[in-house]
Structure formats: structure tokens, C-alpha cells
Design a protein around this motif. Sequence first.
Motif, PDB file in Angstrom:
ATOM      1  N   THR A   1      49.663  25.519  62.226  1.00 43.76           N
ATOM      2  CA  THR A   1      49.202  24.155  62.466  1.00 43.76           C
ATOM      3  C   THR A   1      47.770  23.984  61.961  1.00 43.76           C
ATOM      4  O   THR A   1      47.173  24.905  61.402  1.00 43.76           O
ATOM      5  CB  THR A   1      49.240  23.827  63.975  1.00 43.76           C
ATOM      6  OG1 THR A   1      48.141  24.494  64.631  1.00 43.76           O
ATOM      7  CG2 THR A   1      50.567  24.275  64.605  1.00 43.76           C
ATOM      8  N   ARG A   2      47.219  22.811  62.208  1.00 47.13           N
ATOM      9  CA  ARG A   2      45.845  22.532  61.791  1.00 47.13           C
ATOM     10  C   ARG A   2      44.839  23.410  62.513  1.00 47.13           C
ATOM     11  O   ARG A   2      43.707  23.559  62.064  1.00 47.13           O
ATOM     12  CB  ARG A   2      45.504  21.061  62.033  1.00 47.13           C
ATOM     13  CG  ARG A   2      45.514  20.617  63.492  1.00 47.13           C
ATOM     14  CD  ARG A   2      44.813  19.293  63.679  1.00 47.13           C
ATOM     15  NE  ARG A   2      43.375  19.408  63.506  1.00 47.13           N
ATOM     16  CZ  ARG A   2      42.515  18.424  63.721  1.00 47.13           C
ATOM     17  NH1 ARG A   2      42.957  17.232  64.079  1.00 47.13           N
ATOM     18  NH2 ARG A   2      41.220  18.606  63.568  1.00 47.13           N
TER      19      ARG A   2
ATOM     20  N   THR B   1      45.348  16.964  76.600  1.00 42.61           N
ATOM     21  CA  THR B   1      45.526  15.792  75.728  1.00 42.61           C
ATOM     22  C   THR B   1      44.536  14.689  76.049  1.00 42.61           C
ATOM     23  O   THR B   1      44.868  13.505  76.022  1.00 42.61           O
ATOM     24  CB  THR B   1      46.965  15.250  75.850  1.00 42.61           C
ATOM     25  OG1 THR B   1      47.232  14.933  77.234  1.00 42.61           O
ATOM     26  CG2 THR B   1      47.987  16.267  75.372  1.00 42.61           C
TER      27      THR B   1
ATOM     28  N   CYS C   1      41.676  17.811  70.111  1.00 38.40           N
ATOM     29  CA  CYS C   1      42.392  18.304  68.938  1.00 38.40           C
ATOM     30  C   CYS C   1      43.760  18.821  69.401  1.00 38.40           C
ATOM     31  O   CYS C   1      44.017  20.028  69.430  1.00 38.40           O
ATOM     32  CB  CYS C   1      41.581  19.421  68.272  1.00 38.40           C
ATOM     33  SG  CYS C   1      42.324  20.063  66.776  1.00 38.40           S
ATOM     34  N   SER C   2      44.614  17.884  69.782  1.00 34.98           N
ATOM     35  CA  SER C   2      45.880  18.252  70.417  1.00 34.98           C
ATOM     36  C   SER C   2      47.101  17.801  69.627  1.00 34.98           C
ATOM     37  O   SER C   2      48.213  17.818  70.139  1.00 34.98           O
ATOM     38  CB  SER C   2      45.941  17.650  71.828  1.00 34.98           C
ATOM     39  OG  SER C   2      45.741  16.247  71.787  1.00 34.98           O
ATOM     40  N   GLU C   3      46.913  17.425  68.348  1.00 36.86           N
ATOM     41  CA  GLU C   3      48.058  16.997  67.545  1.00 36.86           C
ATOM     42  C   GLU C   3      49.165  18.044  67.478  1.00 36.86           C
ATOM     43  O   GLU C   3      50.352  17.698  67.572  1.00 36.86           O
ATOM     44  CB  GLU C   3      47.617  16.620  66.126  1.00 36.86           C
ATOM     45  CG  GLU C   3      46.684  15.424  66.059  1.00 36.86           C
ATOM     46  CD  GLU C   3      45.239  15.857  66.029  1.00 36.86           C
ATOM     47  OE1 GLU C   3      44.924  16.898  66.629  1.00 36.86           O
ATOM     48  OE2 GLU C   3      44.426  15.141  65.412  1.00 36.86           O
TER      49      GLU C   3
ATOM     50  N   ASN D   1      53.023  17.311  67.921  1.00 34.93           N
ATOM     51  CA  ASN D   1      53.872  17.432  66.739  1.00 34.93           C
ATOM     52  C   ASN D   1      54.964  18.476  66.907  1.00 34.93           C
ATOM     53  O   ASN D   1      56.079  18.319  66.380  1.00 34.93           O
ATOM     54  CB  ASN D   1      53.017  17.772  65.517  1.00 34.93           C
ATOM     55  CG  ASN D   1      52.065  16.646  65.144  1.00 34.93           C
ATOM     56  OD1 ASN D   1      52.253  15.512  65.569  1.00 34.93           O
ATOM     57  ND2 ASN D   1      51.050  16.964  64.367  1.00 34.93           N
TER      58      ASN D   1
END
Length: 392
Positions: free
Chosen positions: A67-68, A104, A109-111, A115
Amino acid sequence: MTYPIQPPARGNVFLRISAHLAERTDIASALEAVADEIAEVIPFTHADLCLKDRPGWLSSYEVGIQTRWSRTSTRVEASPIRDLITGKCDYMLCENAMHDPRQTFQDACSEPIMNHQLRSRVHVLMKVMGQHIGTLNISHSTPELYDQETVQRAQHVADVLSPYFHALHTAEQAQRATQVRQEAQAREEGLRRGALELTQTLEQERQRIGMDLHDQTLADLTRMLREITGDAAPQSEHLSHRIKEIISDLRRIIDTAVPTLLELFGFVHAVQVHLERAVESQQIEVLVVDTTNGAPDRLAPTVRTALFRIAQEAINNAARHAGASRIEVRIESLANSGLVLTVRDDGCGLPAEQQRTSGLAHMRTRARLISADLDLLNDGGCTLRVMLGERL
């Protein structure tokens, strides 16, 4: 990939973890090597190590899903594990992180949680010699999968991993620091050499101006004085013509030495005036095009002046040596807030031997000092291109 629920961990799992880690020299491959063993202890969809980096920032290393989080550093205050990192708790256990305000919150930074539907999450501290170095984070898409026993298992895993990954992270930081230091030294050396070359260039410019004044302007004034004080006084028309020539020569020398037009009226106007004066009475079509809405004038003064000097030299080469019927100067945008200056003519091109004496070396020096790229192309004429990146 989801690591499935395995039978209860066998006693040699931690020995296997240690054996795998002893063979690894980087964090990413080390984490991948022990993923199966971690899954024997705790089933997971996603697992990562979040290690303290520079002050206020965290670096993540992931397994299971990429992930990011591992693609860029995360600020502590924006991290879903900020409460653990800042010491507000000793561990974090989430039944469904997608609805947990600790994970959240606004600007978090919880995308990746949303996702990839990382619902069940457990986070424990990683410690070395009593110091917190980061966290071990384990997640699963199934809600309410983890409990207090999972927290204890996760802490056992973290205690085994911590010394190994601390050593690897310290080594990586040292390597990065060495690389940054070497790059800084290389830039400093490049600037030092560039400054030396520019000093030499300026000295040559002063000598050239002095020679121009001596060989041309002073000689013209001396001849004029002889004519005026001689037996036959010159006609006023002839005298007026000679004075205009001297004024024109002086203006050319002054314009080369002091770019007042640049300071008073801006880059495009100064280039236009210099181009028109450079071609003088020659039958050469000239064109200056700026599609950037005045971007050169938003550059730092030293950068703008250096770019103007390069344009001057390129224009002079085209006007004096190319035998061109057209000279065009274009200023255009470059990706990522940069710009490109192009001086193009349709002349005979610039022979290799002339490139060494045409001021090209001086232009390259000026380009290096402003961290610009300079290209020269001989193809149906001569095209000189200067590219400045991320300056506006």
C-alpha cells in the motif's frame, strides 16, 4: 494474499524466524522471509513494521499487501498508530478499524484500511534496550478476529523481530546518510569548479571588453581626432556617420556587460532587443515567443541573469557565424514547474572546431551553475536548448 489460520504455533517457530533473519541484509526481504512463520502465530491479510525514521516521521515495510504506507513516509500525527507511538497506550486492538476513530480520524493516513478492508488490527511496540523503535502491525479483513491472546502473541513476535530489524534499519540509515553526504560533496565540488570556471570566464570577458574598447572604439576616436585636427576638416555628414558607428559599438559593449534591459523591462523584451541588435542590417527574420506568461521573470535574479547570458551568447553565435535567414527564440513550460529556452536558426550549423571557440563552454558553465541541462543539436541549422526543472 491472505495468510490463513494455521494450527497453534509450534515451539520452533521463533527459532525458524531467527534463522531466516540471520540470512537477510535488508528489511523488505527479511520481512517477506518470516511472513509464513508470523502467519503460524497470527493469521493476517496484511502485516507491516512501522519504524521510527527522522524526527516525527515513520517508515513502513509491508507484507501480504503493498500500500501507500510503504511507498512514502508517514507523519506521526497522521498515522493510525499515533496513540501507540506517542505513548498514550501500550498496545492497540481493533475489532473493526474501518469504524474505529483511533484509526480513521480526520486527516489520518488510513486509505489502505478502507481500500483493503483491514478490519481486525493489532499493534504492539517494538523495543530494543528499553527504547521504542517502532511497531508491529497485523491486520485481517475479518472483523473481531483478534483478542487479548493475539496481543500477547504479537508482542512475542515483535520481541523476536526487534533486534534484527533495528540493526537492519540502522544500517540502511547509515547507508542513506553516506549517500546524501557523498551527493552533497559532489554538488559542492561541482559548484566549486563551476565558480572557478565562471571566474575565469569573467576575467576573459573583462579582457574581451577591454580589447573591444581598445581595438575598436578607442581606435575609431583616435582616427576621428586626427581627421578633425588635420588640414582637411571632415564633412559633417561623414562625421555624423562615424559618431553614430562609435555610439552603436559602445552600446553593444555596454549591453553585453550590463543587462539593464533585463532588469527594467523583463526577460522577453531584453532578448528581443538583443536579437534585433545582433542581426542589425542583415536580412534575417527574427522571432521571440514566450508561452509561459513571463515565467523567466519569476526566477531568482541570478538564475534569470545566467539564462539571459546564455541566450545572448547563442544569439550572437547564430547572427555572426550561422549564415541564417531566420533566428527564433522560444520560452516554453517544462513538466514539474520548469521551463525550456530554445534558440534555433536555419543556418549552416556549428562545426565541431567552432564549438570550442564560440562561447559554448561558457554557456555550459553558466548552465551547470544554475543546475540546468544544455543540449546542442546540429540538424538543418543549429538548435540550443536550456532546460530548467522545478524553479517556479
